[in-house]
Design a protein around this motif. Structure first.
Motif, mmCIF file in Angstrom:
data_model
loop_
_atom_site.group_PDB
_atom_site.id
_atom_site.type_symbol
_atom_site.label_atom_id
_atom_site.label_comp_id
_atom_site.label_asym_id
_atom_site.label_seq_id
_atom_site.Cartn_x
_atom_site.Cartn_y
_atom_site.Cartn_z
ATOM 1 N N ARG A 41 1.140 -1.244 0.107
ATOM 2 C CA ARG A 41 0.263 -0.283 0.031
ATOM 3 C C ARG A 41 0.547 1.065 0.244
ATOM 4 O O ARG A 41 0.594 2.723 -0.523
ATOM 5 C CB ARG A 41 -0.578 -0.116 0.999
ATOM 6 C CG ARG A 41 -2.581 -0.852 0.801
ATOM 7 C CD ARG A 41 -3.281 -1.009 2.238
ATOM 8 N NE ARG A 41 -3.987 -0.096 2.443
ATOM 9 C CZ ARG A 41 -4.823 0.764 3.269
ATOM 10 N NH1 ARG A 41 -5.034 -0.169 3.757
ATOM 11 N NH2 ARG A 41 -5.219 1.354 2.766
ATOM 12 N N MET A 44 1.935 1.517 -3.654
ATOM 13 C CA MET A 44 1.232 2.075 -4.397
ATOM 14 C C MET A 44 0.776 3.461 -4.482
ATOM 15 O O MET A 44 0.587 4.861 -4.865
ATOM 16 C CB MET A 44 -0.355 1.678 -3.824
ATOM 17 C CG MET A 44 -0.503 0.672 -4.985
ATOM 18 S SD MET A 44 -0.373 0.184 -7.063
ATOM 19 C CE MET A 44 0.171 -1.222 -7.085
ATOM 20 N N THR A 84 -6.514 -4.829 3.163
ATOM 21 C CA THR A 84 -5.998 -4.541 1.960
ATOM 22 C C THR A 84 -7.348 -3.953 1.163
ATOM 23 O O THR A 84 -8.779 -5.125 1.021
ATOM 24 C CB THR A 84 -5.416 -6.308 1.255
ATOM 25 O OG1 THR A 84 -4.763 -6.121 0.079
ATOM 26 C CG2 THR A 84 -6.380 -7.206 1.925
ATOM 27 N N CYS A 105 -2.067 1.382 -14.623
ATOM 28 C CA CYS A 105 -2.432 2.187 -13.447
ATOM 29 C C CYS A 105 -4.001 1.726 -14.076
ATOM 30 O O CYS A 105 -4.339 0.573 -13.204
ATOM 31 C CB CYS A 105 -1.897 3.198 -13.022
ATOM 32 S SG CYS A 105 -0.800 4.103 -12.931
ATOM 33 N N CYS A 117 -5.214 -2.509 -14.580
ATOM 34 C CA CYS A 117 -4.848 -3.035 -13.511
ATOM 35 C C CYS A 117 -5.465 -2.977 -12.521
ATOM 36 O O CYS A 117 -6.301 -3.840 -11.538
ATOM 37 C CB CYS A 117 -3.466 -3.010 -12.782
ATOM 38 S SG CYS A 117 -3.041 -4.432 -11.746
ATOM 39 N N HIS A 118 -5.992 -1.789 -12.054
ATOM 40 C CA HIS A 118 -7.195 -1.074 -10.365
ATOM 41 C C HIS A 118 -8.724 -1.854 -10.701
ATOM 42 O O HIS A 118 -9.525 -2.350 -9.525
ATOM 43 C CB HIS A 118 -7.542 0.027 -10.543
ATOM 44 C CG HIS A 118 -5.634 0.477 -9.645
ATOM 45 N ND1 HIS A 118 -5.192 1.961 -10.058
ATOM 46 C CD2 HIS A 118 -4.580 -0.405 -9.244
ATOM 47 C CE1 HIS A 118 -3.735 1.886 -8.902
ATOM 48 N NE2 HIS A 118 -4.067 0.839 -8.817
HETATM 49 C C1 HEC Z 1 -0.554 -5.077 -11.070
HETATM 50 C C2 HEC Z 1 -1.527 -4.032 -10.767
HETATM 51 C C3 HEC Z 1 -1.472 -2.306 -10.575
HETATM 52 C C4 HEC Z 1 -1.008 -1.639 -11.095
HETATM 53 C C5 HEC Z 1 -0.343 -2.024 -12.475
HETATM 54 C C6 HEC Z 1 -0.614 -0.702 -10.322
HETATM 55 N N1 HEC Z 1 -1.681 -1.015 -9.494
HETATM 56 FE FE1 HEC Z 1 -1.830 0.542 -7.393
HETATM 57 N N2 HEC Z 1 -3.897 -1.623 -6.547
HETATM 58 C C7 HEC Z 1 -3.291 -2.366 -7.226
HETATM 59 C C8 HEC Z 1 -4.020 -2.885 -6.246
HETATM 60 C C9 HEC Z 1 -4.262 -4.709 -6.252
HETATM 61 C C10 HEC Z 1 -3.900 -1.977 -4.548
HETATM 62 C C11 HEC Z 1 -4.743 -2.374 -3.956
HETATM 63 C C12 HEC Z 1 -3.452 -2.571 -2.744
HETATM 64 C C13 HEC Z 1 -4.299 -3.216 -1.426
HETATM 65 O O1 HEC Z 1 -5.127 -2.510 -1.100
HETATM 66 O O2 HEC Z 1 -3.379 -4.141 -1.328
HETATM 67 C C14 HEC Z 1 -3.389 -0.883 -5.376
HETATM 68 C C15 HEC Z 1 -3.871 0.393 -4.617
HETATM 69 C C16 HEC Z 1 -2.661 1.901 -5.004
HETATM 70 C C17 HEC Z 1 -3.818 2.656 -4.235
HETATM 71 C C18 HEC Z 1 -4.213 2.728 -3.358
HETATM 72 C C19 HEC Z 1 -2.973 2.886 -1.798
HETATM 73 C C20 HEC Z 1 -3.620 2.913 -0.170
HETATM 74 O O3 HEC Z 1 -3.406 1.634 0.218
HETATM 75 O O4 HEC Z 1 -3.918 4.295 -0.016
HETATM 76 C C21 HEC Z 1 -3.174 3.576 -5.059
HETATM 77 C C22 HEC Z 1 -3.410 5.315 -4.721
HETATM 78 C C23 HEC Z 1 -2.553 3.399 -6.312
HETATM 79 N N3 HEC Z 1 -2.606 1.685 -6.109
HETATM 80 C C24 HEC Z 1 -2.162 4.123 -7.536
HETATM 81 C C25 HEC Z 1 -1.591 3.295 -8.738
HETATM 82 C C26 HEC Z 1 -0.980 4.300 -9.558
HETATM 83 C C27 HEC Z 1 -0.691 5.280 -9.560
HETATM 84 C C28 HEC Z 1 -0.269 3.189 -10.421
HETATM 85 C C29 HEC Z 1 0.355 2.909 -11.740
HETATM 86 C C30 HEC Z 1 1.740 4.272 -11.927
HETATM 87 C C31 HEC Z 1 -0.749 2.565 -10.257
HETATM 88 N N4 HEC Z 1 -1.122 2.084 -8.346
HETATM 89 C C32 HEC Z 1 -0.716 0.736 -10.763
HETATM 90 C C33 HEC Z 1 -2.786 -2.757 -8.213
HETATM 91 C C34 HEC Z 1 -2.290 -2.454 -9.219
#
Ligand code: HEC
Length: 155
Positions: A36, A39, A95, A145, A148-149
């Motif tokens: 997290r 991310m 998560t 991003c 995937c989300h």
């Molecule tokens: C391959 C998959 C994937 C990619 C690519 C990805 N993410 Fe994520 N992201 C996730 C997942 C799954 C979660 C939830 C994680 C968790 O809560 O354990 C997440 C969570 C987040 C969060 C919330 C974090 C928090 O807990 O407050 C943010 C902000 C975020 N991503 C931004 C981005 C950005 C900006 C990019 C691109 C530059 C990106 N992510 C690329 C899968 C991805």
């Protein structure tokens, strides 16, 4: 006097090593928090890039953010060890990672790979310095991003 200084620095060194080990253990024990944080770092970097682009910033300004996103992309696969899809929720220690990550590992690996490719392309664009190319690659990176989300992050 000399002896005393080196004794003190030995103590400082020992405690520094102690803290480093402790930090590593805490991190390894909590992969959900680690991912997290990673991310959140992605989010901050994308926001900083967006702000810089809107304000006519230079490519040099973008480089540290591009590097950071690239580094995160490279280690992303390791941030999702099996068994870390629980407990679900937004609170600390919870998560938003969907169980599909582990149920469809090939699809998830493809999303990670796509992100790694886009992060590398963006980094290359930033190094090249052409703002038009940088903006186009930034859009694509954001798309990686988002896709995937959409598939793998709970709402
Ligand atoms: C391959 C998959 C994937 C990619 C690519 C990805 N993410 Fe994520 N992201 C996730 C997942 C799954 C979660 C939830 C994680 C968790 O809560 O354990 C997440 C969570 C987040 C969060 C919330 C974090 C928090 O807990 O407050 C943010 C902000 C975020 N991503 C931004 C981005 C950005 C900006 C990019 C691109 C530059 C990106 N992510 C690329 C899968 C991805």
């Amino acid at each position: 006097m000399k002896g005393r200084i080196s004794k003190l620095s030995a103590v400082a060194l020992a405690s520094a090593i102690g803290f480093a080990t402790l930090a590593t253990l805490v991190q390894a024990a909590d992969p959900i928090s680690e991912r997290r944080e990673a991310m959140k770092g992605n989010g901050k970097a994308m926001k900083a890039i967006n702000t810089a682009l809107e304000n006519g910033g230079s490519a040099a300004e973008l480089a540290p953010h591009a590097n950071q996103i690239n580094d995160t992309a490279m280690k992303l696969a390791t941030l999702f060890p099996a068994g870390t899809d629980q407990p679900q929720g937004k609170d600390p220690g919870h998560t938003m990672a969907k169980p599909e990550i582990w149920q469809k590992p090939d699809d998830f690996a493809a999303a990670v790979k796509k992100f790694q490719e886009e992060a590398a392309m963006f980094k290359t664009a930033v190094a090249g310095g052409d703002m038009g190319v940088i903006k186009a690659e930034f859009e694509k990176l954001g798309g990686a991003c988002g896709s995937c989300h959409k598939a793998f992050r709970a709402k």
